[in-house]
Design a protein around this motif. Structure first.
Motif, short mmCIF file in Angstrom:
data_model
loop_
_atom_site.label_atom_id
_atom_site.label_comp_id
_atom_site.label_asym_id
_atom_site.label_seq_id
_atom_site.Cartn_x
_atom_site.Cartn_y
_atom_site.Cartn_z
N MET A 81 37.39 82.15 52.59
CA MET A 81 36.43 82.20 51.47
C MET A 81 36.28 80.80 50.94
SD MET A 81 38.69 83.91 48.48
CE MET A 81 40.45 84.02 48.55
N ASP A 82 35.25 80.60 50.12
CA ASP A 82 35.09 79.24 49.63
C ASP A 82 35.97 79.01 48.41
OD1 ASP A 82 33.50 79.86 47.21
OD2 ASP A 82 32.10 80.63 48.73
N GLU A 83 36.06 77.75 48.05
CA GLU A 83 37.03 77.39 47.01
C GLU A 83 36.71 78.00 45.66
OE1 GLU A 83 38.00 73.24 46.73
OE2 GLU A 83 37.86 73.01 48.89
N ASP A 84 35.44 78.12 45.35
CA ASP A 84 35.06 78.68 44.05
C ASP A 84 35.55 80.11 43.91
OD1 ASP A 84 33.94 76.43 43.22
OD2 ASP A 84 31.88 76.95 43.81
N GLU A 85 35.38 80.85 45.01
CA GLU A 85 35.80 82.24 44.99
C GLU A 85 37.31 82.32 44.79
OE1 GLU A 85 35.09 85.91 47.98
OE2 GLU A 85 33.88 84.12 48.29
N ALA A 86 38.03 81.44 45.49
CA ALA A 86 39.48 81.42 45.37
C ALA A 86 39.90 81.08 43.95
CB ALA A 86 40.06 80.42 46.35
N LEU A 87 39.20 80.14 43.36
CA LEU A 87 39.51 79.72 42.00
C LEU A 87 39.32 80.88 41.03
CD1 LEU A 87 40.35 76.85 41.36
CD2 LEU A 87 38.15 76.54 40.26
N ARG A 88 38.27 81.65 41.28
CA ARG A 88 38.01 82.80 40.43
C ARG A 88 39.14 83.83 40.54
NH1 ARG A 88 33.54 85.91 37.91
NH2 ARG A 88 34.07 88.03 38.45
N LYS A 89 39.66 83.95 41.77
CA LYS A 89 40.78 84.88 41.97
C LYS A 89 41.98 84.47 41.13
CE LYS A 89 40.96 87.92 45.45
NZ LYS A 89 41.32 88.50 46.72
N ILE A 90 42.22 83.18 41.07
CA ILE A 90 43.33 82.71 40.24
C ILE A 90 43.03 82.98 38.78
CG2 ILE A 90 44.52 80.66 39.42
CD1 ILE A 90 44.84 79.67 42.05
N LYS A 91 41.80 82.75 38.38
CA LYS A 91 41.44 82.98 36.98
C LYS A 91 41.62 84.44 36.60
CE LYS A 91 38.48 79.34 35.36
NZ LYS A 91 37.23 79.05 34.65
N GLN A 92 41.39 85.33 37.55
CA GLN A 92 41.58 86.75 37.27
C GLN A 92 43.03 87.16 37.44
OE1 GLN A 92 38.80 88.34 40.07
NE2 GLN A 92 37.25 88.70 38.49
N ALA A 93 43.88 86.18 37.72
CA ALA A 93 45.32 86.41 37.91
C ALA A 93 45.59 87.37 39.06
CB ALA A 93 45.97 86.92 36.63
N GLN A 94 44.76 87.29 40.09
CA GLN A 94 45.02 88.12 41.27
C GLN A 94 45.75 87.32 42.34
OE1 GLN A 94 41.31 89.79 42.45
NE2 GLN A 94 41.24 91.19 40.71
N SER A 95 45.88 86.04 42.12
CA SER A 95 46.51 85.19 43.11
C SER A 95 47.27 84.11 42.37
CB SER A 95 45.41 84.58 44.00
OG SER A 95 45.97 84.02 45.12
N ASP A 96 48.47 83.74 42.86
CA ASP A 96 49.26 82.75 42.15
C ASP A 96 49.05 81.33 42.67
OD1 ASP A 96 50.49 84.58 40.43
OD2 ASP A 96 51.82 85.20 42.04
N ALA A 97 48.68 81.24 43.93
CA ALA A 97 48.48 79.91 44.50
C ALA A 97 47.53 80.01 45.69
CB ALA A 97 49.80 79.30 44.95
N ILE A 98 46.87 78.90 45.96
CA ILE A 98 45.97 78.84 47.11
C ILE A 98 46.36 77.64 47.96
CG2 ILE A 98 43.58 78.74 47.87
CD1 ILE A 98 42.77 79.42 45.05
#
Lengths: 370, 360
Positions: A81-98
């Motif tokens: 996925m692209d970085e923006d999408e990954a960043l959003r995942k972190i913002k939603q606290a669904q991911s701790d690190a990328i």
């Protein structure tokens, strides 16, 4: 101190305590806290959710992803996925690190050129963020140095020996500290209400009118709670030894002595609070304030006192939990015993605490209407 | 109806203010306690006390030691023998000890592998882990191992992993939890103890209004404390970044305090006197506070406890607050936290509400 009067008063206090449903709580509360916290508090970070964006999809990048998947510290999802999408995942606290592996990862590595791996860590919880960062770096560096063909010249090998807790078990590091926390909170909260309750209900006038001296009154309030809680010392020890399997390297007598002293300190804190407050609610809030959070912060569970700075360093030295916990960790994990001057000193300090707190309590207790 | 509601709220607020001791203690908790926690507590390795024994002439060893500098490490202290060093570690004066053998540097110069002995106090487990990682980096650096991988790390939302703001916030959330539970519980139980509660329920006023008004008065007290603490300490002194919306935080806090007073109602319904309130609220509060993810991570907990943490409203509140302050999450992505706090809190309030309102 007139023993006969004291005995009678203690009997009255004890039967009052036993008559309420309180007696179950006296033993239920420490055990419950011990079990919940013993299983609940873990300082290492495991199962951190990391998303690896593998833009290379090559043999080497797969190798690296495999290293992460095999680590117990991470729960890996590999996605594109692209970085923006990954960043959003972190913002939603669904991911701790990328972790982002660049497209030319393998090619550049084989040519001996330096490649960049991007790591984004959620540092909203700072300590967890730093720990994850160092784990991620460790995994990548390990993988990378395994790929380097020849060992470099003149290397330095780190030979690490961890003392006291060789297996780095979290239980060993946490459970002794918990005893210090539980034995601070539980006796204090009972003692804190004993006198102020009489003030609020008006039965304190019985004491005003009676020939009982102030010291006798405090002793009569203190001793029943002390006796009831002394049993907890052994209950908690049994949990620590047989359920959490913490080693016990020191002397049982030191453990016993220090714990009895510590319970006395804790009860004295409660009694002092009970003397100075006017209503029960203030007594409860005040006790909670001076026991729960300081007891946890300064117990040495989450951080060593030597690393504290500023106000909290002084506060740590004011609260008795630091001294008792030093002795506890010594008794459980180190086993120096009385040969260590620090243990001797800390035992004396605990005794001094009892004397100071109790004399303040006796001094400030009033025996007449203000 | 409305008039009765507000007069009860007013009566409780006046009662609160009249007890100057209580006002003082609550103010102290919201200001000084938050300040102390934020100013000095450090969970990251900071000021790790290092000691060393140096048997070499001191070229390479000193080079390694110069890498151990602040703010992570205190200046390394020299010990004359390994015995002295171990003694200091036993006494918890030193957390990490380095031992350079006499032939340490010689071996390194002869291109053999030299061994650096490290003694660590592992009772401070998290500090020990991270320190070891640090040392490995330093050693890799010095031995000039050329690894063709460059790791670029970005710490999002909190670049320096600054702990001060985080601890201040954690402490604030813990205090909110404690006060909203205890204050509400005691307001009701005091009436029970004095025997006036039954009278209240028998009055020709809807008991629901009484319960709502009484708990609402304590919610006002805690919310006032939150605003004071936010203004003077959290934002004033520590400059906690507000990447999200402050009104979202206040709204979330309001719902959470409601949930907390629901727990308080429940405790008040079960307990007969303040002593029992104190004991019950400790049994409820301490797991809530310490196992909801603020002080220790949830993911490493025992699986059963991880599931249990879903019924803790504090869990949603903490994650939501972190998201608002640090991650700058938008309103729309905050819905899980609002949902969590409102649904768990709503159920708790409803149970407490039903239980305390029953006369027999």
């Amino acid at each position: 101190m007139r023993i006969g009067i004291l005995k009678a008063y203690i009997r009255k206090e004890l039967s009052e305590l036993l008559r309420s449903r309180l007696i179950i709580m006296v033993y239920l509360l420490p055990t419950m806290l011990m079990l919940l916290f013993g299983y609940g508090i873990r300082m290492e970070v495991t199962h951190a959710r990391i998303a690896i964006i593998d833009n290379d999809q090559s043999r080497l990048s797969n190798l690296l992803v495999g290293k992460f998947e095999h680590s117990k510290y991470f729960d890996v999802t590999t996605t594109v996925m692209d970085e923006d999408e990954a960043l959003r995942k972190i913002k939603q606290a669904q991911s701790d690190a990328i972790i982002i592996i660049p497209a030319s990862f393998e090619k550049r590595l084989l040519k001996g050129q330096t490649t960049q791996i991007g790591v984004y860590v959620d540092a909203a919880f700072p300590s967890r963020g730093s720990t994850m960062e160092s784990y991620v770096q460790g995994v990548i560096l390990n993988a990378a140095s395994a790929l380097i063909p020849s060992a470099p010249k003149g290397s330095i090998v780190i030979n690490q020996r961890t003392l006291f807790n060789q297996a780095m078990r979290d239980e060993d590091a946490i459970v002794p500290g918990l005893i210090g926390l539980v034995l601070l909170v539980a006796p204090a909260i009972i003692a804190a209400l004993l006198i102020v309750k009489e003030k609020e209900r008006g039965t304190i006038f019985n004491f005003y009118a009676s020939p009982l001296s102030k010291a006798e009154f405090i002793a009569a309030k203190l001793i029943p709670v002390f006796l009831l809680h002394s049993i907890n010392i052994f209950i908690l020890l049994l949990w620590a030894l047989y359920l959490f399997e913490v080693p016990f390297r020191g002397s049982f007598w030191i453990y016993w002595l220090a714990s009895e002293l510590y319970i006395l300190v804790s009860i004295s804190i409660g009694i002092l609070i009970s003397v100075i407050t006017r209503t029960q609610i203030v007594a409860v809030v005040l006790t909670v304030m001076v026991t729960i959070i300081p007891g946890f912060m300064y117990s040495g569970i989450i951080m060593p006192i030597s690393s504290m700075v500023g106000m909290s360093r002084y506060e740590a030295h004011v609260f008795p939990v630091m001294y008792y916990n030093h002795i506890l960790y010594d008794v459980f994990l180190v086993g120096e015993g009385l040969t260590s001057q620090k243990t001797q000193l800390y035992l004396v300090i605990l005794a001094v605490y009892v004397v100071i707190l109790l004399s303040l309590g006796t001094l400030w207790l009033r025996k007449e209407i203000r | 109806m409305n008039r009765i509601f507000w007069s009860i709220v007013g009566k409780e607020l006046i009662g609160f203010i009249r007890s100057w001791q209580l006002v003082l203690v609550v103010l102290y908790m919201f200001s000084v306690e938050v300040y102390i926690a934020g100013s000095g507590i450090e969970i990251n390795p900071r000021n790790v006390a290092v000691g060393y024994v140096d048997g070499t002439a001191g070229g390479l060893s000193q080079k390694i030691l110069t890498h151990l500098h602040g703010p992570e490490f205190l200046a390394p202290r020299r010990f004359n023998s390994q015995r002295e060093l171990s003694r200091a570690i036993f006494d918890k004066e030193i957390i990490v000890g380095l031992v350079f053998d006499a032939d340490f540097e010689k071996k390194w110069r002869q291109n053999k592998s030299a061994q650096l002995d490290i003694l660590m106090d592992a009772t401070a487990a998290s500090q020990a882990y991270t320190t070891l990682n640090y040392l490995q980096h330093i050693v890799l650096d010095i031995s000039k191992v050329n690894i063709p991988v460059d790791i670029v790390t970005h710490k999002l939302f909190n670049q320096n992993a600054d702990n001060h703001t985080f601890m201040a916030l954690t402490e604030l959330l813990s205090i909110i939890t404690m006060l909203s539970i205890i204050l509400t519980a005691v307001v009701f139980v005091r009436e029970k103890e004095q025997g006036t509660w039954d009278l209240m329920l028998l009055m020709p006023v809807n008991p629901k209004v009484i319960i709502l008004a009484k708990s609402f008065s304590q919610i006002i007290v805690v919310m006032t404390g939150i605003v004071i603490s936010l203004g003077f300490v959290v934002l004033g002194i520590f400059n906690v970044p507000v990447n999200g919306s402050l009104s979202a935080f206040l709204l979330l806090s309001f719902f959470f305090v409601f949930a907390g007073s629901g727990i308080g109602l429940f405790i008040a319904a079960v307990a007969r006197d303040v002593m029992q309130v104190a004991q019950l609220s400790i049994v409820v509060m301490m797991p809530l506070i310490f196992l909801s993810g603020a002080w220790t991570p949830i993911y490493a907990m025992h699986p059963a406890l991880q599931y249990l943490s879903y019924i803790s409203p504090l869990r949603y509140y903490i994650e939501g607050s972190e998201s608002i302050f640090y991650r700058g999450t938008e309103w729309i992505d905050l819905w899980p936290y609002f949902m969590g706090v409102i649904s768990v809190g709503g159920v708790m309030y409803w149970i407490g509400f039903r239980k305390i309102g029953r006369l027999f």
